[in-house]
Design a protein around this motif. Structure first.
Motif, PDB file in Angstrom:
ATOM      1  N   SER A 420     -39.297  -3.887  14.468  1.00 17.73           N
ATOM      2  CA  SER A 420     -39.085  -5.025  13.583  1.00 17.73           C
ATOM      3  C   SER A 420     -40.283  -5.975  13.684  1.00 17.73           C
ATOM      4  O   SER A 420     -40.772  -6.232  14.786  1.00 17.73           O
ATOM      5  N   THR A 422     -41.341  -8.765  14.360  1.00 20.49           N
ATOM      6  CA  THR A 422     -41.115 -10.052  15.008  1.00 20.49           C
ATOM      7  C   THR A 422     -41.796 -10.035  16.376  1.00 20.49           C
ATOM      8  O   THR A 422     -42.018  -8.968  16.950  1.00 20.49           O
ATOM      9  N   PRO A 424     -41.274 -11.869  19.953  1.00 26.56           N
ATOM     10  CA  PRO A 424     -40.627 -12.819  20.857  1.00 26.56           C
ATOM     11  C   PRO A 424     -41.646 -13.446  21.823  1.00 26.56           C
ATOM     12  O   PRO A 424     -42.546 -12.770  22.302  1.00 26.56           O
ATOM     13  N   THR A 434     -39.067 -16.843  18.508  1.00 30.08           N
ATOM     14  CA  THR A 434     -39.574 -15.609  17.916  1.00 30.08           C
ATOM     15  C   THR A 434     -40.521 -15.970  16.783  1.00 30.08           C
ATOM     16  O   THR A 434     -40.178 -16.795  15.920  1.00 30.08           O
ATOM     17  N   ARG A 436     -42.856 -14.855  13.458  1.00 27.83           N
ATOM     18  CA  ARG A 436     -42.868 -13.868  12.368  1.00 27.83           C
ATOM     19  C   ARG A 436     -43.974 -14.237  11.390  1.00 27.83           C
ATOM     20  O   ARG A 436     -44.402 -15.394  11.349  1.00 27.83           O
ATOM     21  N   ILE A 440     -49.033 -15.728  13.236  1.00 22.71           N
ATOM     22  CA  ILE A 440     -48.594 -15.641  14.633  1.00 22.71           C
ATOM     23  C   ILE A 440     -49.671 -16.153  15.586  1.00 22.71           C
ATOM     24  O   ILE A 440     -49.383 -16.881  16.543  1.00 22.71           O
TER      25      ILE A 440
END
Ligand code: SF4
Length: 459
Positions: A420, A422, A424, A434, A436, A440
């Motif tokens: 996924s 994402t 963390p 998290t 996304r 980032i």
């Protein structure tokens, strides 16, 4: 996606108003290991030798030497030093490079003083640095004509914080002793320390030949390599003793015996440390370029530092054409920091990547955040004491990402292939948020900034 405001809220609630920063256990696994070996008599004595009763590496005892405002030896932290490769006669370029090396973290900077043109510019270089707010001590590297230059250019003798003397390159024949004496007398006159720096490429040939002859008359002669090692050590120690006889204090003398082979360097310094308590300058001479120079220097210096030998280090890397001279400072700092001997800059732990992550996002993030914290350090060092101990982690997928990130002060686990999209973020061991989307890197940088401010700003 998380905004920097959201990150601030996390820090405000988790750190400032409530939970204090997670206490970081400092378990010395080597100490634990040695304790567990206590019932055994075999190898534990050797290992115990390396630790003192605080659990830190025990250092070889040496006499402290003050160079400008920096202490070398006598249990002072191991000093990082470097050397310029500019023409010293070009005061502008040399002052600029000294400043760059000092800003990178070099605590002493050596310059070549080989000609009258160079000697005549040393005081100007010092003035330029002083005007720029740079107080790093400058060391003069002399060969053959140091006695003349120090005599003819008193402002040079005064501006330098230490003189490097190579006993193999002081002079020839009968003049050698008097020229060496003149340099020591100048050091006494200007109240400066010296490094008696022996190098196997310029070892005193008369001494070596005499020792080789003596060896050949023995019933069981030593290997030529052993005689060479002995000659390096005898040259360093006997010249240091000569300097003391002339009147230079023991606390004004640093020794070095440089060779270019890893095993040879280790053997020389082990012997040298057994036989004297002068402060020791450590370095593999002519280490080479790129990874070869870094690996060879690290292998040799790492072993010696682990045994408590070495009070100041210089990594003699050959720069790429047009390359950055500050690399040798960064390598020296990273050797000391990764060995747990000193801290200079937060370091980023990153996984090597593998088939589980085919994008370059995590490599780019690891690189950009490491460069970012390095750039911030001059400012952070001033405002956030202790920040140099911060650990960051940038990991490429879920296999080791969360685990490694939890061990860092701040860690991020980027998505691997098929995971996924994402990322963390773990702060002080707990999942905090998290990230996304496309920003980032910027958001992670902001999280690091906020952490630094909250964790180290109130110290
Ligand atoms: S963390 Fe993931 S991407 Fe990184 S090396 Fe381990 S398995 Fe590969």
């Amino acid at each position: 996606m998380i905004s920097s405001t959201a990150a601030k809220v996390y820090f405000d609630t988790a750190i400032v108003q409530g939970k204090p920063a997670r206490p970081r256990p400092r378990v010395n696994t080597l100490t634990v290991f040695i304790r567990s070996l206590d019932s055994f008599q075999s190898n534990s004595q050797t290992l115990k030798y390396m630790l003192n009763n605080t659990g830190r590496l025990a250092r070889h005892e040496t006499v402290a030497v003050k160079v400008g405002g920096i202490s070398i030896g006598g249990q002072a932290p191991v000093v990082v030093q470097s050397m310029t490769n500019t023409d010293t006669a070009d005061a502008e370029a040399t002052a600029r490079q000294i400043q760059e090396l000092a800003e990178a973290g070099s605590e002493l900077v050596r310059i070549t003083v080989d000609t009258e043109a160079a000697a005549s510019q040393v005081a100007t270089i010092w003035e330029k640095l002083d005007a720029g707010g740079c107080s790093v001590p400058i060391v003069g590297d002399f060969h053959y004509n140091g006695h003349q230059l120090l005599d003819k250019y008193p402002e040079c003798a005064q501006a330098l914080a230490k003189y490097r003397i190579n006993p193999g390159n002081v002079g020839f024949g009968r003049k050698k002793d008097s020229q060496f004496s003149t340099m020591i007398e100048k050091a006494i006159e200007y109240d400066k320390p010296v490094r008696i720096g022996v190098n196997w490429g310029s070892l005193d040939q008369a001494l070596l030949t005499g020792m080789m002859d003596d060896n050949s008359r023995l019933s069981a002669p030593l290997d030529a390599e052993d005689v060479m090692r002995e000659a390096l050590i005898v040259s360093a120690i006997s010249n240091a003793q000569k300097a003391e006889e002339i009147g230079l204090g023991r606390d004004r003398i640093v020794l070095s015996c440089k060779v270019s082979g890893v095993q040879k360097l280790i053997a020389v310094y082990r012997d040298l440390a057994k036989r004297c308590d002068y402060a020791l300058h450590l370095g593999l001479t002519e280490a080479g370029m790129g990874s070869k120079g870094i690996v060879a220097s690290t292998a040799a210096i790492g072993v010696l530092l682990q045994e408590g030998i070495g009070d100041t280090i210089r990594i003699s890397l050959t720069p790429e054409p047009g390359g950055d001279r500050t690399k040798e400072v960064i390598v020296a700092q990273e050797i000391l920091q990764t060995m747990g001997l000193r801290s200079f800059t937060p370091l980023v732990t990153a996984c090597p990547g593998c088939g589980r992550t085919t994008s370059t996002v995590f490599q780019e993030l690891a690189d950009s955040i490491q460069n970012y914290v390095r750039r911030q350090m001059p400012l952070w060092r001033e405002h956030y004491p202790g920040v140099e101990d911060m650990n960051l982690a940038v990991m490429g997928c879920i296999v080791n990402g969360p685990g490694e990130s939890k061990h860092a002060d701040i860690g991020i686990s980027l998505p691997g292939t098929g995971e996924s999209p994402t990322a963390p973020v773990f702060i002080d061991g707990a999942k905090a948020m998290t990230l996304r989307g496309d920003n980032i890197a910027e958001e992670f940088q902001q999280i690091v900034n906020d952490y630094v401010e909250h964790r180290y700003g109130s110290v």
